[in-house]
Every structure is written in C-alpha cells, then in structure tokens.
Design an enzyme around this catalytic site. Structure first.
Site, PDB file in Angstrom:
ATOM      1  N   GLY A 118      34.996  11.264 -27.004  1.00 56.66           N
ATOM      2  CA  GLY A 118      34.128  11.925 -27.982  1.00 56.66           C
ATOM      3  C   GLY A 118      32.712  12.079 -27.471  1.00 56.66           C
ATOM      4  CD  GLU A 119      31.419   8.231 -27.727  1.00 57.84           C
ATOM      5  OE1 GLU A 119      31.376   7.764 -28.876  1.00 57.84           O
ATOM      6  OE2 GLU A 119      32.485   8.290 -27.058  1.00 57.84           O
ATOM      7  CG  PHE A 120      33.475  13.994 -21.446  1.00 56.52           C
ATOM      8  CD1 PHE A 120      32.931  13.870 -20.177  1.00 56.52           C
ATOM      9  CD2 PHE A 120      34.211  15.134 -21.745  1.00 56.52           C
ATOM     10  CE1 PHE A 120      33.125  14.856 -19.213  1.00 56.52           C
ATOM     11  CE2 PHE A 120      34.418  16.123 -20.792  1.00 56.52           C
ATOM     12  CZ  PHE A 120      33.867  15.983 -19.528  1.00 56.52           C
ATOM     13  N   GLY A 159      28.193  15.120 -24.468  1.00 55.33           N
ATOM     14  CA  GLY A 159      27.377  15.294 -23.275  1.00 55.33           C
ATOM     15  C   GLY A 159      27.672  16.563 -22.512  1.00 55.33           C
TER      16      GLY A 159
END
Length: 411
Positions: free
Chosen positions: A59-61, A64
């Site tokens: 999710g954070e990828f 970003g």
C-alpha cells in the site's frame, strides 16, 4: 534510551531467526534481509547519485509510486533505491522496473543504519506514511542527509502523542519536511511544535487518477460482460466470500459477477468455485470456455484487477470484516459505487467517502442483499453514488506536484 531500543531490536531479530524455519512469512522476512547488503553492493557504486525511498508494504509502495515515476523522469541520472519492511510488499515488487535496486530494510540497529548509509550514500531520503525508524533517522540527521515524510497521517492514539512517547517523538522530529494527508494530522504535529508541514492529501489519488488515462481494455472482459450489468468483488477474504457466494447463488440471473480473491492458491480457488452454483469459469481456463455464457468469472491470477474494475457497475472491496480493508480508490476512480465491510476505521479515503455516501459499508448478509437490491432497482441512485467517488478523487488529487516542488529544491 537508544541502548534499550537497540537491545529490543536485537532480541526481536534473534527470535525472528528462531521462528523463521517454522513460519513462511517470517522466513522470507529473515532470509531476504540476509541478502540486502550483497544486493546493495552489486547495485550501487560509490559514484552513483541515489534517491532512497522506504515503504512498509504494498500500500505504501503505491503511495510512493507517483513520486518515483516523476523522479525517474526528471532525474534520469539518479538511481532509485526502494526498501521494504514487509514480505507482502517486497516479494511482489522485488523486480519492479521503476527502481534500480529493491531490498528489504535491515533491522533498525545503530550498526545496520551506519553500514546501510555508508553503502547507499543517498542525496535524498523519502519515507512513506507511518515509517519512523529511530536509528536510521538519527544517522541521517548526523550526516545532514535530507529526509522527508510523505502521505503521512497521524492519529492522537499514536505513541508520538502520549506522555510516554518521548523517544519516538524525538525520532519523528528528525524529518526535514512532513507532507500530511489532512489538516488533523498537521494539527497534531503542530501540538509537538513541528511546523515544517504541508497538507497535500494522499499521493495515491494521483496514482489512481492516472489509471483513467491508461488503456484498460481487456478482450476477455468484453466477451464476458457483453451488455449486462457487472459486479466486481476484489481482494476478497473468506469472511467476504461467505456473504457474496450466498447472494450470487440466490440472486436473479440478470447480473454478471467477478470474484478476484486475495488468496489465489489452487485449493482456495477450487473451494470457492465449488461453492458457486451458477455457471462459472476460472480465468486460467477461459481459453477453453465460451466465457460469454458464464455468469461468474473467478480471477485466479494477479495484475488484472484494476483494469477489471473499469468494467464494473458496482464494486465490492474485501478485507473490511477481518483482515484490513484493501484499496477502495481503484474502483472509486471509475465513478462506480463501492461496497465494503464494517471495519474501515483508519483508512482515511474510506472514512471520507463513507461520510459522503460514495462508499457504502455493510454489516452482514442481509444488509448486503438490501443494498444490492437498491442498487439494481434504482439506476439513478447507483449513478449518483458512483459520481461522489469520482468527484472526491478529482478534487483531492495533486499531492505529487506539491511534493515534487519541494524535492526540486533539494536535488
């Protein structure tokens, strides 16, 4: 306090290594980190100019990614390094073409942080959302390497805002700038006398907005859907599927259904297919099936869900009953209503869109059936609900542009 923290990290690493042979995910967590410094030495030289982005998981990828893509375009001579904390992100994206090097982040000890930065020597560091690692941040500050936090979101329940959270507050203060998702997060940081903040929203909104400009055509979907309404359930878990399967088996035959479960292991897929009484087909078998005659398509592969959502008239996103809600923005960007389970707290976009009535939570089988009846009986309600989602994304995109404006002052 750093001595105690380092001891805790070392003890944790010891027990993780003990458990690794018995737990597959922990095994990946440990074995992957054993390869990190070797991969770094091979992929990064002393002459390279490096931008390092750290993310927790998948999710954070995705949050970003819009920044990585812009960095690629504007700074082609820089190498992009991405580190992951979790196997669920790393094992999926380890070979992604958007980065030059992808590795696990070594455990947050003083020695690892120093060795890592000696090897990587980044010009800029970008942490995404929640990732606060005291030793790495301390070493970055010591070396005067700029570090920013993007798509960050804070809640008063977090340790930084507790009386006993002094150690983590000290680590949190080491970023050069904080790009937060909402005004409430900015206010919480201000309460800690952190004022170098900007409210930008979530970079994922930029990412999903770009989906609309992509080629989302899928020939098999054209053949499957034809001119029928289509219900797409993505990233489902057993708790979701028990509700969905009962509905599908008893619902009128005027709707096409697509199930894209989170777990695509063969036994799980066969069990899911066996529970559905309507005519169905697995994606892996569509070459040998007249797909248009089937009412249910089970997607037993990865990488297609986003494009499949573009064919949906109604979407369901799994994880809201037990495991943690999956990405609701991917279907929402197509201007369709999105149904979820009852547990969505902590997912800002879901909280916002539930409040605006673009995302509709259900509690059980009965509420799901009633909601589906309303959706199918009232096309205007379905259209208005979906429009709320599309409008929300259109109004709140743009975080990446603001972040890149700041980054240009550093590189």
């Amino acid at each position: 306090m750093y001595a105690i923290y380092n001891l805790i990290v070392k003890i944790s690493w010891f027990f993780l290594k003990v458990l690794a042979p018995f737990k597959s995910k922990i095994g990946l967590f440990v074995s992957g980190r054993m390869e990190t410094f070797g991969r770094l030495s091979t992929g990064i030289s002393k002459a390279d100019k490096v931008v390092w982005m750290h993310v927790a998981s998948l999710g954070e990828f995705e949050q970003g990614l819009p920044i990585i893509e812009r960095l690629r375009a504007e700074y082609p001579s820089h190498k992009i390094l991405i580190t992951f904390f979790s196997p669920s992100g790393y094992e999926v994206k380890r070979d992604t073409s958007v980065a030059d090097v992808v590795v696990y982040l070594p455990m947050d000890t003083k020695r690892n942080a120093s060795r890592f930065l000696d090897t990587v020597h980044p010009e800029l560091v970008i942490f995404v959302k929640y990732e606060i690692w005291p030793n790495y941040l301390r070493e970055l500050e010591k070396r005067k390497i700029p570090a920013i936090l993007i798509s960050a979101i804070f809640k008063k329940e977090q340790i930084y805002f507790k009386a006993y959270g002094g150690f983590m507050r000290k680590a949190l203060r080491k970023f050069d700038h904080y790009f937060v998702q909402d005004a409430a997060s900015q206010k919480l940081l201000t309460s800690l006398q952190i004022k170098n903040t900007t409210v930008t929203g979530d970079t994922r909104l930029d990412r999903v907005s770009e989906i609309l400009d992509s080629n989302n055509q899928l020939d098999f979907m054209e053949a499957f859907k034809k001119d029928r309404l289509c219900f797409v359930a993505g990233s489902t878990w057993p708790e979701d599927e028990s509700i969905l399967i009962d509905y599908i088996n008893h619902a009128p035959r005027n709707l096409k259904y697509i199930l894209a479960p989170h777990t695509i292991k063969k036994d799980k897929i066969l069990g899911l297919a066996g529970a559905i009484t309507k005519k169905k087909v697995l994606f892996s078998n569509i070459d040998s099936t007249t797909i248009g005659n089937c009412e249910v398509l089970i997607v037993d592969t990865i990488g297609l869900l986003t494009k499949i959502y573009s064919y949906a008239d109604i979407a369901y996103v799994g994880g809201g009953f037990a495991t943690g809600l999956h990405n609701t923005l991917e279907p929402a960007v197509f201007g369709i209503p999105v149904i979820i389970g009852p547990d969505y707290e902590g997912f800002k976009e879901a909280e916002d869109l539930v409040a605006q009535k673009g995302i509709l939570p259900i509690a059980d089988q009965w509420t799901f059936g009633e909601l589906m009846k309303k959706m199918l009986d009232n096309p205007e309600f379905r259209k208005k609900t979906g429009a709320i989602n599309a409008t929300y994304i259109a109004k709140n995109k743009g975080a990446s542009n603001q972040i890149m404006t700041y980054i240009r002052t550093l590189l």
